[in-house]
Design an enzyme around this catalytic site. Structure first.
Site, PDB file in Angstrom:
ATOM      1  N   LYS A   1      30.518  77.476  42.937  1.00 38.95           N
ATOM      2  CA  LYS A   1      29.741  76.256  43.136  1.00 38.95           C
ATOM      3  C   LYS A   1      30.368  75.117  42.324  1.00 38.95           C
ATOM      4  CE  LYS A   1      26.216  78.036  45.527  1.00 38.95           C
ATOM      5  NZ  LYS A   1      26.897  79.312  45.824  1.00 38.95           N
TER       6      LYS A   1
ATOM      7  N   SER B   1      28.693  78.424  51.669  1.00 36.22           N
ATOM      8  CA  SER B   1      28.018  77.469  50.788  1.00 36.22           C
ATOM      9  C   SER B   1      28.940  76.383  50.248  1.00 36.22           C
ATOM     10  CB  SER B   1      27.350  78.199  49.612  1.00 36.22           C
ATOM     11  OG  SER B   1      28.319  78.750  48.742  1.00 36.22           O
TER      12      SER B   1
END
EC number: 3.4.21.88
Length: 226
Positions: free
Chosen positions: A170, A133
């Site tokens: 993230k 990701s």
């Protein structure tokens, strides 16, 4: 240094215990439940008094934005690596048990001989990344993300966040009371959680990345998921 009331000492001990056992402070609601307050406003009043007396620091807009000051943190050591050897290197965090602090002994795979001061700010531990990701940010599956433990982060920084029983890496962005956790890969969705809720706990900020051959990847590398 101002004297604390008995009630303030109870709250301080609750904060110490939470940090020692869980790795993060309690919310106002948890303080109310534990100490029998009828309203979060009562807990807030005592917390502000503790902040004025220099026992804690408070960060606005965060349900767990409470930090013990150095003068009052002695009775509540933060979770520490499973060694007292200062030459052991940085702990490599692998599989994280649900509900356990990241640096709990059972979460540490081994130690990596890397100088923490190579990173700015210096790293506290290395987190093994799982998934793609953050691929477009140069953080690949199996990489070791150097992490600085912190409860605060700026927009645009790479953060390590605990979401319920998962740990994720993230980019951080705040928007209208919402924390947006943004991947660096078009195939992964943005995660949105309330900024003042209990769903997300900031564990630290990313300050660098290591990959083979400096630190071989192991089969159990699944700490930070997509």
């Amino acid at each position: 240094m101002d004297t604390l009331t008995d009630r303030q000492r109870e709250i301080l001990e609750l904060i110490r215990r939470s940090v020692a056992e869980r790795g993060y402070p309690p919310t106002r609601a948890e303080i109310c439940q534990s100490l029998g307050f009828r309203s979060p406003n009562a807990a807030e009043s005592h917390l502000r008094a503790l902040a004025r007396k220099g026992a804690i620091e408070m960060r606005r807009g965060a349900s767990r934005g409470i930090r013990l000051t150095d003068a009052f943190a002695g009775a509540a050591p933060e979770p520490s690596p499973a060694t007292d050897d200062p030459n052991a290197g940085l702990p490599v965090v692998g599989r994280v048990a649900a509900g356990s602090p990241l640096l709990a002994e059972e979460s540490i795979e081994r130690y990596c001989q890397v100088d923490a001061s190579l990173f700015s700010p210096p790293a506290d531990y290395l987190l093994r990344v799982r998934g793609e990701s953050m691929r477009d940010a140069g953080i690949l599956d199996g990489d070791l993300l150097a992490v600085r433990r912190d409860t605060e982060a700026r927009d645009g920084q790479i953060v390590v966040v605990r979401l319920h029983d998962e740990v994720t890496v993230k980019f951080l962005e705040r928007c209208n009371g919402v924390l947006r956790l943004i991947p660096a890969h078009p195939d992964y969705p943005v995660i949105e959680v309330a900024a003042d809720g209990q769903d997300a706990v900031l564990e630290g900020i990313g300050v660098g990345v290591l990959r083979s051959p400096l630190d071989p990847r192991g089969p159990e590398g699944n700490a930070a998921s997509d």
